[in-house]
Design an enzyme around this catalytic site. Structure first.
Site: not given
Length: 135
Positions: A58, A61
């Site tokens: 991600c 993230c």
């Protein structure tokens, strides 16, 4: 604000491991047992817990990880955890994760606040407000 909602179908390379999601005082949770242990330690020590449900693939993230790690160093009175939603898929599902990253704020093992997405100013604001309320 970046939010990942689905795992990419294919990766051209293995660059996921180039970004360190865990450093500073962030503790990686790899089992349900370690989660329970950390929450019990926090309860015993009277600490607030911030749990970051994240994924190595991600991009948001990876973008917020350095900030989260820095915040963990600045606020040792808070327990910072990281849960990889792919490594602990069943456990993450029990928290009804719809996007990564998702930050849960816990007191005595119970959620009292939540932040979805890699929103650095909002994460910093929530943590600043928490630290003002701590003894």
């Amino acid at each position: 604000m970046g939010i990942c909602t689905a795992k990419p179908l294919a990766r051209d390379n293995d660059s996921d491991h180039d970004v360190e999601l865990v450093s500073g005082n962030v503790q990686l949770i790899t089992t349900k047992e370690s989660w329970d242990q950390k929450l019990e330690e926090a309860r015993h020590d009277g600490k607030i817990v911030i749990a970051n449900f994240s994924a190595t693939w991600c991009d948001p993230c990876k973008m917020i990880a350095p900030c989260y790690c820095e915040l963990s160093k600045k606020h040792p009175s808070i327990l910072f955890l990281l849960v990889d939603v792919d490594e602990l898929a069943d456990f993450s599902s029990s928290w009804d994760i719809k996007a990564t990253p998702t930050f849960f704020f816990l007191r005595d093992g119970k959620e009292f606040d939540k932040l979805v997405g890699a929103n650095k100013p909002e994460l910093e604001k929530k943590i600043a407000a928490l630290t003002k309320s701590l003894p």
